[in-house]
Scaffold this motif. Structure first.
Motif, PDB file in Angstrom:
ATOM      1  N   LYS A  61       0.838  -1.192   0.000  1.00 31.89           N
ATOM      2  CA  LYS A  61       0.000   0.000   0.000  1.00 31.89           C
ATOM      3  C   LYS A  61       0.879   1.252   0.000  1.00 31.89           C
ATOM      4  O   LYS A  61       2.055   1.209   0.357  1.00 31.89           O
ATOM      5  N   LYS A  62       0.309   2.384  -0.392  1.00 28.96           N
ATOM      6  CA  LYS A  62       1.067   3.635  -0.434  1.00 28.96           C
ATOM      7  C   LYS A  62       1.165   4.223   0.975  1.00 28.96           C
ATOM      8  O   LYS A  62       0.150   4.571   1.585  1.00 28.96           O
ATOM      9  N   GLU A  63       2.371   4.358   1.466  1.00 26.97           N
ATOM     10  CA  GLU A  63       2.587   4.857   2.821  1.00 26.97           C
ATOM     11  C   GLU A  63       2.512   6.384   2.863  1.00 26.97           C
ATOM     12  O   GLU A  63       3.169   7.070   2.102  1.00 26.97           O
ATOM     13  N   VAL A  64       1.699   6.891   3.784  1.00 27.53           N
ATOM     14  CA  VAL A  64       1.626   8.323   4.047  1.00 27.53           C
ATOM     15  C   VAL A  64       1.821   8.530   5.546  1.00 27.53           C
ATOM     16  O   VAL A  64       1.033   8.027   6.348  1.00 27.53           O
ATOM     17  N   VAL A  65       2.875   9.227   5.923  1.00 23.00           N
ATOM     18  CA  VAL A  65       3.134   9.533   7.325  1.00 23.00           C
ATOM     19  C   VAL A  65       2.734  10.986   7.581  1.00 23.00           C
ATOM     20  O   VAL A  65       3.263  11.897   6.945  1.00 23.00           O
ATOM     21  N   VAL A  66       1.776  11.156   8.461  1.00 24.61           N
ATOM     22  CA  VAL A  66       1.325  12.485   8.866  1.00 24.61           C
ATOM     23  C   VAL A  66       1.688  12.645  10.338  1.00 24.61           C
ATOM     24  O   VAL A  66       1.014  12.108  11.214  1.00 24.61           O
TER      25      VAL A  66
END
Length: 384
Positions: A170-175
């Protein structure tokens, strides 16, 4: 009236906590481009959170829904659909309920919400006997199937939290979690003033912020406090975070441990506070001995206030903003006691320049004044 992109934020009761802090910062610094609705999950009767009044004052509608655990999946999906039908068009659901987000995103998909964000705030670990840990791990893996099937955006507060819940393809997005840094900036004079307001005038105070739960490992702090006081170094421990002393077994264990160590009068569990930006300034040292954390929001709050910060090796290294305030420690009460003693004995500790704090937080994306626009940009990019 021009239609605004509508984001439904899903969370639990809005009391003090790391996730709740992030949600509140988004709502406090909203730019006017997004219509926010907060969906609060509860068990039993509807429970009001300490932030509810402020949320409404910000122009955000709050809707309440029973939790998945209290309804079951099918009934939850039905109630969710009824709620959405009453609200009207929703573009994005942003669920902050970790592994349970998969069920919520399933309900959202069935209700026609096209963009579904699961947001993980914890490096999910279990602390108990082997049989219980195995049971919880199996449950987590089942919930991961729902999360990765029904979400279509995958966010987390850190890489460690992300990889615990989402599949690697999956596409990792770190917020990263964020705070309004200006509210935390402090001086030695402020520290003394705040100590007086919380009944700690003239005391050496070590503190923590976080719910009273076994994963937080507060017994390590109590043992360190006992060592210090036995050595003649009078030290008080102040903790802000929700707890139930009557019902929670861990709370009772901490009370019993305090009694057995002879430090009951040095340990102060204060419960929830909506004034953490003020109250944390009383701490001479901030402590977070958690077994694990997805991020460790309170650790960046402490650094924003310029407080020397001791963290366990279970905390992600990204919480160190680079001000020289942080030290990572193994799970050894004697080591923590010795480090606290060094800080207390150090007469050369100086206030950190406020300008340096602001620059460090902006650089890492931990300052809500600049980061909320980035989050809203992400929302708008999804639908365009």
């Amino acid at each position: 009236m021009q239609y605004k992109t509508t984001v439904l934020i899903a969370n639990g009761i809005m009391n003090a906590g790391g996730t709740e802090t992030l949600v509140m910062e988004i709502l406090r610094h909203q730019t006017g481009r997004i219509r926010y609705i907060l969906m609060v999950h509860y068990q039993g009767e509807i429970q009001r959170g300490i932030f509810d009044d402020e949320i409404r004052s910000l122009g955000v509608e709050i809707v309440y829904i029973p939790s998945v655990g209290s309804l079951g999946i099918n009934e939850y999906c039905r109630k969710f659909k009824c709620m959405v039908d009453k609200i009207g068009k929703i573009d994005i659901i942003h669920s902050h309920l970790n592994a349970n987000s998969g069920i919520i995103c399933k309900a959202a998909k069935m209700a026609g919400i096209p963009y579904r964000i699961s947001h993980c705030h914890a490096d999910i670990r279990f602390r108990g006997n082997r049989a219980n840990n195995l049971k919880e791990e199996v449950k987590l893996q089942v919930l991961r199937i729902f999360v990765n099937k029904y979400s279509n955006h995958y966010w987390a507060c850190s890489h460690e939290a992300w990889k615990r819940l989402f599949y690697f393809w999956k596409k990792e997005v770190v917020v990263p979690n964020m705070i309004d840094v200006q509210k935390y900036l402090s001086t030695s004079k402020h520290k003394q003033e705040v100590k007086a307001t919380i009944g700690m005038k003239g005391k050496f105070v070590v503190g923590s912020v976080g719910r009273v739960a076994r994963i937080k490992n507060y017994e390590l702090i109590l043992k360190a406090i006992a060592i210090l006081n036995k050595q003649g170094c009078e030290t008080h421990f102040v903790c802000y975070g929700r707890f139930d002393a009557q019902k929670d077994a861990y709370c009772k264990e901490l009370q019993q441990l305090s009694d057995s160590l002879g430090i009951t009068d040095k340990v102060h569990f204060k419960g929830n506070t909506i004034n953490v930006t003020h109250d944390i300034k009383a701490f001479d040292v901030f402590l977070m001995p958690s077994i694990t954390e997805g991020f460790g929001m309170a650790a960046i709050e402490a650094q924003a206030a310029g407080i020397p910060t001791l963290l366990s090796i279970g905390i992600p290294r990204i919480v160190d903003v680079g001000l020289g305030l942080v030290k990572f420690m193994p799970f050894d009460p004697k080591g923590w006691a010795n480090e606290i003693l060094k800080i207390q004995a150090c007469s050369t500790v100086q206030d950190v320049f406020h300008e340096d704090i602001i620059v460090a937080f902006d650089k890492r994306g931990y300052n809500s004044a600049s980061m909320v626009r980035v989050i809203e940009d992400k929302y708008l990019e999804m639908i365009h």
